[in-house]
Motif scaffolding. Structure first.
Motif, mmCIF file in Angstrom:
data_model
loop_
_atom_site.group_PDB
_atom_site.id
_atom_site.type_symbol
_atom_site.label_atom_id
_atom_site.label_comp_id
_atom_site.label_asym_id
_atom_site.label_seq_id
_atom_site.Cartn_x
_atom_site.Cartn_y
_atom_site.Cartn_z
ATOM 1 N N ARG A 103 0.802 -1.226 0.000
ATOM 2 C CA ARG A 103 0.000 0.000 0.000
ATOM 3 C C ARG A 103 0.836 1.277 0.000
ATOM 4 O O ARG A 103 0.376 2.317 -0.482
ATOM 5 C CB ARG A 103 -0.939 0.012 1.198
ATOM 6 C CG ARG A 103 -2.003 -1.053 1.075
ATOM 7 C CD ARG A 103 -2.906 -1.108 2.270
ATOM 8 N NE ARG A 103 -3.876 -2.168 2.058
ATOM 9 C CZ ARG A 103 -4.698 -2.611 2.973
ATOM 10 N NH1 ARG A 103 -4.697 -2.089 4.182
ATOM 11 N NH2 ARG A 103 -5.539 -3.578 2.693
ATOM 12 N N ASN A 111 -2.831 2.452 -7.395
ATOM 13 C CA ASN A 111 -3.734 1.306 -7.347
ATOM 14 C C ASN A 111 -3.171 0.176 -8.221
ATOM 15 O O ASN A 111 -3.015 0.340 -9.430
ATOM 16 C CB ASN A 111 -5.111 1.727 -7.854
ATOM 17 C CG ASN A 111 -6.149 0.649 -7.728
ATOM 18 O OD1 ASN A 111 -5.840 -0.526 -7.590
ATOM 19 N ND2 ASN A 111 -7.403 1.050 -7.798
ATOM 20 N N GLY A 169 -4.862 6.698 -7.686
ATOM 21 C CA GLY A 169 -5.158 6.102 -6.387
ATOM 22 C C GLY A 169 -4.202 6.525 -5.293
ATOM 23 O O GLY A 169 -4.255 6.009 -4.184
ATOM 24 N N TRP A 209 -7.757 2.649 -2.313
ATOM 25 C CA TRP A 209 -8.110 1.649 -3.318
ATOM 26 C C TRP A 209 -8.303 0.258 -2.711
ATOM 27 O O TRP A 209 -8.705 -0.668 -3.400
ATOM 28 C CB TRP A 209 -7.081 1.612 -4.445
ATOM 29 C CG TRP A 209 -5.642 1.680 -4.043
ATOM 30 C CD1 TRP A 209 -4.850 2.806 -4.056
ATOM 31 C CD2 TRP A 209 -4.809 0.615 -3.577
ATOM 32 N NE1 TRP A 209 -3.588 2.501 -3.624
ATOM 33 C CE2 TRP A 209 -3.521 1.151 -3.327
ATOM 34 C CE3 TRP A 209 -5.011 -0.742 -3.340
ATOM 35 C CZ2 TRP A 209 -2.462 0.393 -2.863
ATOM 36 C CZ3 TRP A 209 -3.951 -1.505 -2.877
ATOM 37 C CH2 TRP A 209 -2.703 -0.936 -2.653
ATOM 38 N N TRP A 210 -8.040 0.095 -1.434
ATOM 39 C CA TRP A 210 -8.299 -1.191 -0.786
ATOM 40 C C TRP A 210 -9.652 -1.117 -0.100
ATOM 41 O O TRP A 210 -10.176 -0.044 0.159
ATOM 42 C CB TRP A 210 -7.179 -1.561 0.196
ATOM 43 C CG TRP A 210 -6.870 -0.492 1.211
ATOM 44 C CD1 TRP A 210 -7.459 -0.318 2.427
ATOM 45 C CD2 TRP A 210 -5.904 0.546 1.105
ATOM 46 N NE1 TRP A 210 -6.912 0.761 3.086
ATOM 47 C CE2 TRP A 210 -5.951 1.318 2.284
ATOM 48 C CE3 TRP A 210 -4.983 0.922 0.123
ATOM 49 C CZ2 TRP A 210 -5.133 2.419 2.517
ATOM 50 C CZ3 TRP A 210 -4.177 2.016 0.347
ATOM 51 C CH2 TRP A 210 -4.248 2.752 1.531
#
Length: 111
Positions: A10, A23, A72, A78-79
């Motif tokens: 991430r 992302n 993102g 984006w998670w």
């Protein structure tokens, strides 16, 4: 990548600070186009600053922000597991602290 990436992919770390990754669900063609758009916007920021054109600089900063949001790197995460966004937090003050402490010691010169 020259900067360490968190185990979950991430964030990457620069000078101890977390920065959100793009992302990973973006396909390579889309990512490439968006990265080119981001780099163009960053060049526009530099050109506007050089020209001392505040209006153009503000527009260029908006273009950078727009590109980063589509990539993102900013905006909604984006998670989808409910984990908070730790963008710009010091790694040592996050759940990544233990991981960062281990990799910081193992990298030449620490990070």
């Amino acid at each position: 990548m020259k900067h360490p990436v968190t185990p979950d992919g991430r964030y990457f770390v620069v000078r101890g600070r977390l920065w959100r990754m793009s992302n990973p669900k973006l396909d390579e063609t889309q990512r490439s186009k968006l990265t080119n758009r981001l780099m163009s916007a960053r060049r526009a920021v530099r050109a506007a600053k050089t020209a001392n054109d505040q209006s153009a600089e503000a527009a260029a900063h908006r273009a950078v922000d727009d590109a980063k949001r589509v990539l993102g790197e900013r905006g909604p995460v984006w998670w989808n597991d409910g984990s908070p966004d730790l963008n710009r937090h010091l790694a040592k003050n996050t759940p990544y602290a233990e991981w960062y402490g281990q990799i910081g010691r193992s990298r030449p010169g620490g990070t």
